[in-house]
Design a protein around this motif. Structure first.
Motif, mmCIF file in Angstrom:
data_model
loop_
_atom_site.group_PDB
_atom_site.id
_atom_site.type_symbol
_atom_site.label_atom_id
_atom_site.label_comp_id
_atom_site.label_asym_id
_atom_site.label_seq_id
_atom_site.Cartn_x
_atom_site.Cartn_y
_atom_site.Cartn_z
ATOM 1 N N VAL A 273 78.903 26.860 22.818
ATOM 2 C CA VAL A 273 77.554 27.246 22.365
ATOM 3 C C VAL A 273 77.470 28.753 22.177
ATOM 4 N N TYR A 274 77.915 29.512 23.189
ATOM 5 C CA TYR A 274 77.804 30.971 23.122
ATOM 6 C C TYR A 274 78.767 31.574 22.106
ATOM 7 N N SER A 275 79.899 30.942 21.880
ATOM 8 C CA SER A 275 80.817 31.448 20.860
ATOM 9 C C SER A 275 80.206 31.318 19.470
ATOM 10 N N LYS A 276 79.493 30.237 19.246
ATOM 11 C CA LYS A 276 78.959 29.962 17.913
ATOM 12 C C LYS A 276 77.689 30.739 17.610
ATOM 13 N N ASN A 277 76.727 30.708 18.503
ATOM 14 C CA ASN A 277 75.439 31.328 18.156
ATOM 15 C C ASN A 277 74.627 31.719 19.383
ATOM 16 N N ALA A 278 75.179 32.544 20.254
ATOM 17 C CA ALA A 278 74.408 33.064 21.391
ATOM 18 C C ALA A 278 73.332 34.024 20.897
ATOM 19 N N VAL A 279 72.212 34.055 21.613
ATOM 20 C CA VAL A 279 71.150 35.018 21.331
ATOM 21 C C VAL A 279 70.715 35.660 22.647
ATOM 22 N N LEU A 280 70.081 36.796 22.532
ATOM 23 C CA LEU A 280 69.567 37.503 23.710
ATOM 24 C C LEU A 280 68.119 37.118 23.949
ATOM 25 N N ILE A 281 67.770 36.895 25.220
ATOM 26 C CA ILE A 281 66.403 36.550 25.578
ATOM 27 C C ILE A 281 65.933 37.485 26.695
ATOM 28 N N PRO A 282 64.626 37.620 26.880
ATOM 29 C CA PRO A 282 64.125 38.509 27.936
ATOM 30 C C PRO A 282 64.505 38.009 29.332
ATOM 31 N N ASN A 283 64.599 38.936 30.271
ATOM 32 C CA ASN A 283 64.823 38.566 31.669
ATOM 33 C C ASN A 283 63.596 37.854 32.229
ATOM 34 N N ALA A 284 63.848 36.909 33.116
ATOM 35 C CA ALA A 284 62.739 36.248 33.801
ATOM 36 C C ALA A 284 62.053 37.244 34.735
ATOM 37 N N LYS A 285 60.765 37.072 34.913
ATOM 38 C CA LYS A 285 60.004 37.978 35.773
ATOM 39 C C LYS A 285 59.974 37.461 37.208
ATOM 40 N N GLY A 286 59.623 38.357 38.109
ATOM 41 C CA GLY A 286 59.480 37.977 39.506
ATOM 42 C C GLY A 286 60.790 37.967 40.268
ATOM 43 N N ASN A 287 60.710 37.593 41.548
ATOM 44 C CA ASN A 287 61.878 37.555 42.424
ATOM 45 C C ASN A 287 62.411 36.133 42.555
ATOM 46 N N LEU A 288 63.621 36.036 43.060
ATOM 47 C CA LEU A 288 64.207 34.727 43.333
ATOM 48 C C LEU A 288 63.477 34.076 44.500
ATOM 49 N N SER A 289 63.464 32.763 44.502
ATOM 50 C CA SER A 289 62.832 32.056 45.607
ATOM 51 C C SER A 289 63.651 32.209 46.883
ATOM 52 N N THR A 290 63.022 32.002 48.009
ATOM 53 C CA THR A 290 63.726 32.083 49.290
ATOM 54 C C THR A 290 64.726 30.937 49.398
ATOM 55 N N PRO A 291 65.990 31.243 49.702
ATOM 56 C CA PRO A 291 66.999 30.165 49.754
ATOM 57 C C PRO A 291 66.707 29.156 50.857
#
Length: 395
Positions: A273-291
């Motif tokens: 997928v990434y070899s053929k047509n990868a695109v850039l997207i915005p970073n997700a907001k906020g922090n990671l959830s508590t593990p």
């Protein structure tokens, strides 16, 4: 780029990656002893290269997959010899486009902006240390997608460090997890009893202590930093002398990461997928959830969930083959009975008023106005193009 925690350690890793390639026994020489007719015989023993584009489930990779190692892989998972739930043709590591453009925020083929540079930089770094490894950034991106969905959607700061810890399940031997008692004294995984895979690439502490890399040159090795984590995986994949452009070597390296055909198939599908047509997207907001005990890494391990990509995706539908083949001259509207200065039907009345092309109102004011050609609405206009323009067809 510092590959290890000290200069001496770095030299060991580089030497190991360059010099510890597996011995490829191409032939065994058997010499018959005694008697006449004793001779040397060449018996091929090397692995047979798979057919071009052979599927992972085709049986041509069984010599790699059927022997399941006892110890867990890089991400702490125990191995399996089950076939992949969705087969994939194996063609070696594929590279991506030189320019990756922005896409929709929800694009399924998107890579977060804060994570993508780590894949590119690690590939460039390893091209210097191990130029014959054949590593590509879409392969690293495929692993990053599978292990944590690119740091769970790009929840990283400007330095590439995750906003919070990314931890895998507790490795207590339950389910598909290995059983690894604490080796890092909770330094990385915050667990004093059991180990856990850490960071965007989900690396267990034991592997990190041996291969951990400083991928961004800041003098620190942090498994929760995407640059360090991705470079560590790059070093690991290239540490056995494999050429990842070769299908057999690529599958072998990925099985060392996690001995599972599902894992290998999913990584290879995302690599495609990434070899053929990868695109850039915005970073997700906020922090990671508590593990929790099951971890907080968003893992994507089912190859059936990976979208199919055509072999030759067209960059749009502007000029590819038209659905209906045009016949004759393309889309130029046919002129309306050739509205030129020549009349459609020549005047039949006396042709005497021809001393000048445009008769003046004083010469014969009334004889021929009704007989002048009026079949074309353009004949009375000085410029006939408004009748022949194709604005409707050019939209």
């Amino acid at each position: 780029m510092r590959l290890t925690r000290s200069g001496n350690r770095r030299v060991k890793i580089i030497i190991a990656s360059l010099c510890t390639a597996p011995l490829l026994v191409g032939a065994i020489v058997t010499v018959a002893s005694g008697g006449a007719g004793a001779s040397g015989q060449l018996v091929p023993e090397g692995p047979v290269a798979p057919s071009p584009g052979a599927g992972l489930n085709s049986g041509e990779f069984d010599e790699l997959t059927m022997i399941v190692p006892q110890r867990p892989g890089v991400d702490g998972r125990i191995g399996s010899d089950k076939p992949a739930r969705a087969d994939v043709p194996v063609q070696g590591a594929t590279d991506g486009r030189s320019v990756v453009r922005p896409g929709r925020p929800d694009a399924v083929n998107g890579i977060p902006r804060g994570v993508f540079p780590a894949y590119r930089r690690a590939t460039a770094n390893l091209a210097v240390v191990r130029p014959n490894c054949g590593l590509t950034w879409p392969l690293l991106a495929g692993i990053g997608k599978v292990e944590s969905n690119h740091a769970s959607g790009g929840r990283v700061d400007v330095a590439g460090t995750t906003r919070g810890k990314l931890l895998g399940p507790v490795l207590n031997g339950k389910g598909s997890n290995g059983r690894i008692t604490d080796t890092d004294k909770d330094r990385y995984d915050s667990d004093k009893v059991w180990d856990r895979a850490v960071g965007p690439m989900q690396i267990i502490p034991g592997v990190w202590s041996e291969f951990g890399a400083d991928g961004n040159g800041d003098g620190f090795r942090n498994p929760n930093n995407v640059y360090d984590a991705v470079t560590t995986v790059a070093v690991y994949l290239c540490s056995e002398g494999d050429d990842l452009k070769r299908p057999m070597d690529l599958v072998s390296a990925l099985l060392r990461y996690q001995h599972s055909k599902d894992f290998v198939a999913t990584v290879l599908r995302w690599m495609r997928v990434y070899s053929k047509n990868a695109v850039l997207i915005p970073n997700a907001k906020g922090n990671l959830s508590t593990p929790k005990s099951t971890g907080n890494a968003d893992r994507k391990v089912d190859p059936r969930d990976v979208p199919d990509v055509p072999d030759d995706p067209k960059p749009g539908t502007t000029t590819p083959k038209p659905t209906t083949r045009p016949t004759g001259k393309p889309s130029i509207p046919q002129p309306i009975d050739s509205p030129t200065s020549h009349p459609t039907h020549p005047p039949t009345d006396k042709p005497t008023p021809t001393p000048t092309p445009t008769p003046t109102p004083t010469d014969t004011p009334t004889p021929t106005p009704s007989d002048t050609p009026s079949g074309s609405p353009c004949a009375t206009e000085t410029n006939p193009t408004p009748c022949t323009q194709g604005s409707g067809s050019h939209g």
